[in-house]
Motif scaffolding. Structure first.
Motif, short mmCIF file in Angstrom:
data_model
loop_
_atom_site.label_atom_id
_atom_site.label_comp_id
_atom_site.label_asym_id
_atom_site.label_seq_id
_atom_site.Cartn_x
_atom_site.Cartn_y
_atom_site.Cartn_z
N ALA A 41 38.41 36.20 46.16
CA ALA A 41 38.81 37.54 45.72
C ALA A 41 39.49 37.49 44.34
O ALA A 41 39.49 38.47 43.61
N TYR A 62 34.26 41.39 46.91
CA TYR A 62 35.05 40.19 47.14
C TYR A 62 36.47 40.64 47.45
O TYR A 62 37.19 41.08 46.55
N PHE A 63 36.84 40.59 48.72
CA PHE A 63 38.14 41.09 49.16
C PHE A 63 38.97 39.96 49.75
O PHE A 63 38.43 39.04 50.37
#
Length: 159
Positions: A41, A62-63
């Motif tokens: 992320a 993208y976390f």
């Protein structure tokens, strides 16, 4: 709150790479790949490398794990989500955080010192086994497969 349309969750220490980018996305009919990983992320270079292997029509997000837990229930039903995590511990964190994961494809957990190899692509240590057992208790189906057309194997029979 809506239930997010998570088609499949995959554990792969490489996250998105050619095989995942193309084979699994096409097989699932996913239109969104969600990489839930604290490091990825933050890593723009890694993100752009992963973006390159995905077809243009597929979105990628993208976390961090916490952000995934916080926003997953806001996903639109139109988002057909392929959730990719780096390891079983990230998967368990998401599941215990309320992410509705009911099926996990165990794709790749590489061998390292102190782990035992239980399939061609999966190696585990005691902590991994404990996490898999917890996911099993939570009712998650755990299936080892590299590519969609392989016959899956229940990881609980191997550990």
């Amino acid at each position: 709150m809506t239930t997010p349309n998570i088609l499949l969750t995959r554990i792969d220490n490489r996250l998105i790479h050619g095989q995942v980018g193309v084979t699994w996305v096409n097989h699932l009919g996913a239109n969104l790949v969600l990489v839930a990983n604290d490091k990825a992320a933050q890593d723009k270079v890694q993100q752009s490398l992963m973006d390159m292997v995905l077809p243009d029509v597929i979105q990628a997000r993208y976390f961090s794990l916490q952000k995934t837990i916080d926003v997953i229930h806001k996903a639109s039903p139109r988002q057909k989500i392929f959730l990719v995590v780096k390891d079983v511990h990230d998967a368990l964190t998401l599941k215990e955080g309320g992410v509705p994961i009911d099926h996990i494809n165990v794709g790749n957990m590489h061998y390292e010192e102190g782990k035992k190899q239980i399939s061609a692509t999966v190696s585990v240590d005691e902590k991994d086994i404990k996490a898999f057992k917890r996911l099993d208790e939570l009712g998650v189906t755990l299936d080892i497969r590299g590519v969609p057309n392989e016959k899956g194997q229940n990881i609980m029979e191997l550990i």
